[in-house]
Design a protein around this motif. Structure first.
Motif, PDB file in Angstrom:
ATOM      1  N   LYS A  24       0.825  -1.207   0.000  1.00  0.00           N
ATOM      2  CA  LYS A  24       0.000   0.000   0.000  1.00  0.00           C
ATOM      3  C   LYS A  24       0.865   1.265   0.000  1.00  0.00           C
ATOM      4  CE  LYS A  24      -3.887   2.170   2.288  1.00  0.00           C
ATOM      5  NZ  LYS A  24      -4.883   2.079   3.350  1.00  0.00           N
ATOM      6  N   SER A  25       1.889   1.303   0.832  1.00  0.00           N
ATOM      7  CA  SER A  25       2.754   2.478   0.895  1.00  0.00           C
ATOM      8  C   SER A  25       3.488   2.703  -0.423  1.00  0.00           C
ATOM      9  CB  SER A  25       3.766   2.344   2.032  1.00  0.00           C
ATOM     10  OG  SER A  25       3.125   2.479   3.272  1.00  0.00           O
ATOM     11  N   LYS A  29       2.537   5.955  -2.589  1.00  0.00           N
ATOM     12  CA  LYS A  29       3.630   6.933  -2.669  1.00  0.00           C
ATOM     13  C   LYS A  29       3.742   7.497  -4.079  1.00  0.00           C
ATOM     14  CE  LYS A  29       7.873   5.714  -2.686  1.00  0.00           C
ATOM     15  NZ  LYS A  29       9.231   5.778  -3.029  1.00  0.00           N
ATOM     16  N   ALA A  30       3.454   6.675  -5.065  1.00  0.00           N
ATOM     17  CA  ALA A  30       3.525   7.125  -6.456  1.00  0.00           C
ATOM     18  C   ALA A  30       2.416   8.131  -6.779  1.00  0.00           C
ATOM     19  CB  ALA A  30       3.435   5.929  -7.389  1.00  0.00           C
ATOM     20  N   GLN A  36       6.314  16.037   2.082  1.00  0.00           N
ATOM     21  CA  GLN A  36       6.385  15.519   3.458  1.00  0.00           C
ATOM     22  C   GLN A  36       5.708  14.163   3.569  1.00  0.00           C
ATOM     23  OE1 GLN A  36       4.863  18.804   5.906  1.00  0.00           O
ATOM     24  NE2 GLN A  36       6.633  18.432   7.226  1.00  0.00           N
ATOM     25  N   LEU A  37       4.534  14.054   2.988  1.00  0.00           N
ATOM     26  CA  LEU A  37       3.810  12.786   3.024  1.00  0.00           C
ATOM     27  C   LEU A  37       4.572  11.710   2.256  1.00  0.00           C
ATOM     28  CD1 LEU A  37       1.395  11.133   3.879  1.00  0.00           C
ATOM     29  CD2 LEU A  37       0.130  12.051   1.920  1.00  0.00           C
ATOM     30  N   ALA A  39       7.781  11.540   1.942  1.00  0.00           N
ATOM     31  CA  ALA A  39       8.923  11.154   2.784  1.00  0.00           C
ATOM     32  C   ALA A  39       8.482  10.207   3.894  1.00  0.00           C
ATOM     33  CB  ALA A  39       9.583  12.394   3.368  1.00  0.00           C
ATOM     34  N   ILE A  40       7.318  10.480   4.487  1.00  0.00           N
ATOM     35  CA  ILE A  40       6.787   9.588   5.534  1.00  0.00           C
ATOM     36  C   ILE A  40       6.512   8.209   4.954  1.00  0.00           C
ATOM     37  CG2 ILE A  40       4.788   9.160   7.015  1.00  0.00           C
ATOM     38  CD1 ILE A  40       4.646  12.249   7.405  1.00  0.00           C
ATOM     39  N   MET A  41       5.926   8.177   3.779  1.00  0.00           N
ATOM     40  CA  MET A  41       5.617   6.893   3.145  1.00  0.00           C
ATOM     41  C   MET A  41       6.892   6.140   2.774  1.00  0.00           C
ATOM     42  SD  MET A  41       2.303   7.999   0.960  1.00  0.00           S
ATOM     43  CE  MET A  41       1.387   6.482   0.895  1.00  0.00           C
ATOM     44  N   GLN A  42       7.913   6.863   2.325  1.00  0.00           N
ATOM     45  CA  GLN A  42       9.188   6.214   2.008  1.00  0.00           C
ATOM     46  C   GLN A  42       9.825   5.643   3.270  1.00  0.00           C
ATOM     47  OE1 GLN A  42      10.615   5.473  -1.010  1.00  0.00           O
ATOM     48  NE2 GLN A  42      11.937   4.257   0.308  1.00  0.00           N
TER      49      GLN A  42
END
Length: 64
Positions: A24-25, A29-30, A36-37, A39-42
């Motif tokens: 899901k992440s 992410k794509a 910021q979001l 980066a959090i997902m990465q």
């Protein structure tokens, strides 16, 4: 190492859950434009990948 059956099953459940989280992440992410979001997902992708490697190590060492 000898693990009880319920312990192995718990690790397998956590592995399945973290696999879904990772998928899901990576997918979301794509689609995200906010840096910021993204980066959090990465960060979540990195942590989930490490955790899945640790779970794989535990499961490979478990005697069936």
């Amino acid at each position: 190492m000898d693990y009880a059956l319920h312990e192995v099953l718990e690790v397998q459940e956590m592995t399945a859950f973290k696999t879904v989280c990772l998928t899901k992440s990576k997918t979301m992410k794509a689609l995200v434009s906010d840096p910021q979001l993204k980066a959090i997902m990465q960060h979540d992708v990195d942590i989930s990948t490490r955790q899945l490697q640790e779970f794989a190590s535990i499961l490979s060492n478990a005697k069936h």
